[in-house]
Design a protein around this motif. Structure first.
Motif, PDB file in Angstrom:
ATOM      1  N   GLU A   1      36.849  31.215  30.037  1.00 23.20           N
ATOM      2  CA  GLU A   1      37.654  31.961  31.002  1.00 23.20           C
ATOM      3  C   GLU A   1      39.025  31.304  31.183  1.00 23.20           C
TER       4      GLU A   1
ATOM      5  N   GLU B   1      40.732  29.750  28.844  1.00 22.83           N
ATOM      6  CA  GLU B   1      41.565  30.195  27.720  1.00 22.83           C
ATOM      7  C   GLU B   1      42.059  31.619  27.959  1.00 22.83           C
TER       8      GLU B   1
ATOM      9  N   LEU C   1      45.867  33.021  28.199  1.00 23.85           N
ATOM     10  CA  LEU C   1      46.380  34.099  27.360  1.00 23.85           C
ATOM     11  C   LEU C   1      46.965  35.217  28.214  1.00 23.85           C
ATOM     12  N   ALA C   2      46.267  35.523  29.291  1.00 22.01           N
ATOM     13  CA  ALA C   2      46.756  36.594  30.165  1.00 22.01           C
ATOM     14  C   ALA C   2      48.111  36.214  30.760  1.00 22.01           C
TER      15      ALA C   2
ATOM     16  N   ASP D   1      50.288  34.184  29.475  1.00 20.04           N
ATOM     17  CA  ASP D   1      51.241  34.331  28.364  1.00 20.04           C
ATOM     18  C   ASP D   1      51.668  35.782  28.196  1.00 20.04           C
ATOM     19  N   ALA D   2      50.661  36.634  28.117  1.00 17.12           N
ATOM     20  CA  ALA D   2      50.924  38.053  27.862  1.00 17.12           C
ATOM     21  C   ALA D   2      51.820  38.620  28.956  1.00 17.12           C
ATOM     22  N   LEU D   3      51.497  38.276  30.177  1.00 21.11           N
ATOM     23  CA  LEU D   3      52.275  38.791  31.299  1.00 21.11           C
ATOM     24  C   LEU D   3      53.723  38.320  31.201  1.00 21.11           C
TER      25      LEU D   3
ATOM     26  N   GLY E   1      43.812  33.714  19.390  1.00 22.32           N
ATOM     27  CA  GLY E   1      44.625  33.900  20.597  1.00 22.32           C
ATOM     28  C   GLY E   1      45.528  35.119  20.468  1.00 22.32           C
TER      29      GLY E   1
ATOM     30  N   VAL F   1      43.832  38.540  21.063  1.00 18.74           N
ATOM     31  CA  VAL F   1      43.552  38.842  22.463  1.00 18.74           C
ATOM     32  C   VAL F   1      44.853  39.088  23.224  1.00 18.74           C
ATOM     33  N   ARG F   2      45.834  38.187  22.986  1.00 22.44           N
ATOM     34  CA  ARG F   2      47.087  38.312  23.721  1.00 22.44           C
ATOM     35  C   ARG F   2      47.738  39.671  23.478  1.00 22.44           C
TER      36      ARG F   2
ATOM     37  N   LEU G   1      46.140  42.366  25.467  1.00 24.09           N
ATOM     38  CA  LEU G   1      46.474  42.217  26.887  1.00 24.09           C
ATOM     39  C   LEU G   1      47.892  42.704  27.167  1.00 24.09           C
ATOM     40  N   GLN G   2      48.801  42.318  26.292  1.00 19.87           N
ATOM     41  CA  GLN G   2      50.190  42.726  26.503  1.00 19.87           C
ATOM     42  C   GLN G   2      50.323  44.237  26.555  1.00 19.87           C
TER      43      GLN G   2
ATOM     44  N   PHE H   1      49.093  45.396  29.946  1.00 21.56           N
ATOM     45  CA  PHE H   1      50.021  44.998  31.010  1.00 21.56           C
ATOM     46  C   PHE H   1      51.290  45.840  30.966  1.00 21.56           C
TER      47      PHE H   1
ATOM     48  N   LEU I   1      52.576  47.966  34.160  1.00 18.81           N
ATOM     49  CA  LEU I   1      53.801  47.621  34.884  1.00 18.81           C
ATOM     50  C   LEU I   1      54.864  48.704  34.730  1.00 18.81           C
TER      51      LEU I   1
ATOM     52  N   GLU J   1      52.303  43.420  40.201  1.00 18.35           N
ATOM     53  CA  GLU J   1      51.526  42.361  39.553  1.00 18.35           C
ATOM     54  C   GLU J   1      50.301  42.013  40.378  1.00 18.35           C
TER      55      GLU J   1
ATOM     56  N   LEU K   1      37.023  41.342  35.096  1.00 16.16           N
ATOM     57  CA  LEU K   1      36.345  40.117  34.676  1.00 16.16           C
ATOM     58  C   LEU K   1      34.971  40.030  35.324  1.00 16.16           C
TER      59      LEU K   1
END
Lengths: 130, 130, 130, 130
Positions: free
Chosen positions: A110, A112, A116-117, A119-121, B89, B92-93, B96-97, B100, B104, B110, B121
């Motif tokens: 979790e 990690e 990552l989340a 980062d993505a944000l 990574g 997944v990233r 997620l991006q 997001f 947004l 946020e 989660l």
DNA sequence: GTGGTCTAGACCACG
DNA sequence: GTGGTCTAGACCACC
């Protein structure tokens, strides 16, 4: 009501349109009883084919979000705001769950995932490509 | 090495397979030099069309993760662990991006996004449907 | 002369209006020589676009049911009662035939059809939604 | 599975196709798990455009009657027979109610209605135009 | 091979 | 003017 479609992001254009309208109704930018732009006008605005817009509008009618007023156009139903508010969270949560599920099932921790989340944000805020 | 494909989650089956193998290699469950199951065996295990497995294996060969050992099957390359750790990574990233960005761009704050992520989660931990 | 149009029953509004007038003439509620309400008044009564009423009146003129009396409005013709009595049965029979045809062509027995008709009639008597 | 579409009976072709399939599933001519003819094949059979068939199939997917098996075609869902049996009666009853309602609200007696129904049924048996 | 998406454009029904 | 239907055909994703 201004937005753009991205023909290359994997999500069908008609669905991008439908999702956008649902978001707009959810946050009140489009109120119950109001008319959505005509198929033809929306098609010009987004530079897509009218049939593509019509497909989005038809799907929204099936979901009870829009309602045909014959001869005058399509109106947001009275129940639409409620529907769309519920749908908004659901649409986002569903996508997130799918990502989280994959990540956790494949051994990411979790921590990690949180990293990552974050980062993505950060990337989205900076306007990086999705 | 056991896992299931979900034919209804939008991600093509061949890609789910490829992603799974990359995750497995990234966390060492599958080491360099080891063989992956044959196309036929994998197809049976996952109850999937052999062509679909073949497509996943072909993509992985193109990425340098698998290599053909003539006569014996497909083996994990020596560089694969490094490649897959980096890719993990990233995979997944990227997803997620995309989520997001949509959220947004459509007016979610946020804070709302964080709340939805926490929800998602929690659902995944509890084993809810994605 | 009071009635309501149902914008959701598939029959065009102008046709509902025309049919209603024909029924009214057939059973004598509207006699030969009498005037029908003006387009504007009827449009207000039914909460409908005046063009829609005008379309109904135009169709009825073409069928010889109404005639223009210059300056005073539209009157029921002398032949209208005869015409409308004949048309009344025809209008209903035609719709029934269409339903029966579909049902029988798709394998329903006449017994099943009779049962459904009895059901439908019971529902109508009880005032259920059509 | 043989049938014809009538482009001139007011019901859209795609809906005629969808209704026919629902009838077929309802009476067991098409069982759960079976595949429907491919879009292209059905289009040839009925001499209509493939898009028209696709529209019917898509609507049936939305109703949960058909299910996409990617790459192999569309299959009847397990719940479809139940759905279609319910829908079959409903489709016919609904149309009948609409006719009865109009007739009774406009002063026809039940006896007159029964006579008209008998007439209509006789005409259909003799193959008259609907 | 399968269905899905998108474009283009004609024609119709309705108000 | 509005949306709906249908046709035609290109291109893509998937199996």
């Amino acid at each position: 009501m201004l937005f753009h479609v991205d023909p290359h992001n994997g999500i069908p254009i008609y669905e991008q349109i439908a999702r956008h309208l649902k978001f707009s109704i959810a946050d009140g930018a489009l109120a119950a009883g109001e008319h959505v732009p005509s198929v033809r006008e929306m098609a010009v605005r987004l530079a897509v084919n009218p049939n593509t817009v019509a497909r989005a509008y038809r799907d929204l009618q099936n979901e009870g979000v829009l309602e045909l007023e014959r001869g005058t156009g399509l109106a947001v139903t009275t129940q639409a705001p409620k529907l769309c508010k519920a749908a908004r969270g659901e649409m986002v949560r569903q996508r997130l769950q799918s990502v989280f599920k994959e990540a956790l099932q494949h051994g990411l921790t979790e921590d990690e995932l949180n990293a990552l989340a974050a980062d993505a944000l950060r990337n989205v805020r900076k306007g990086k490509k999705s």
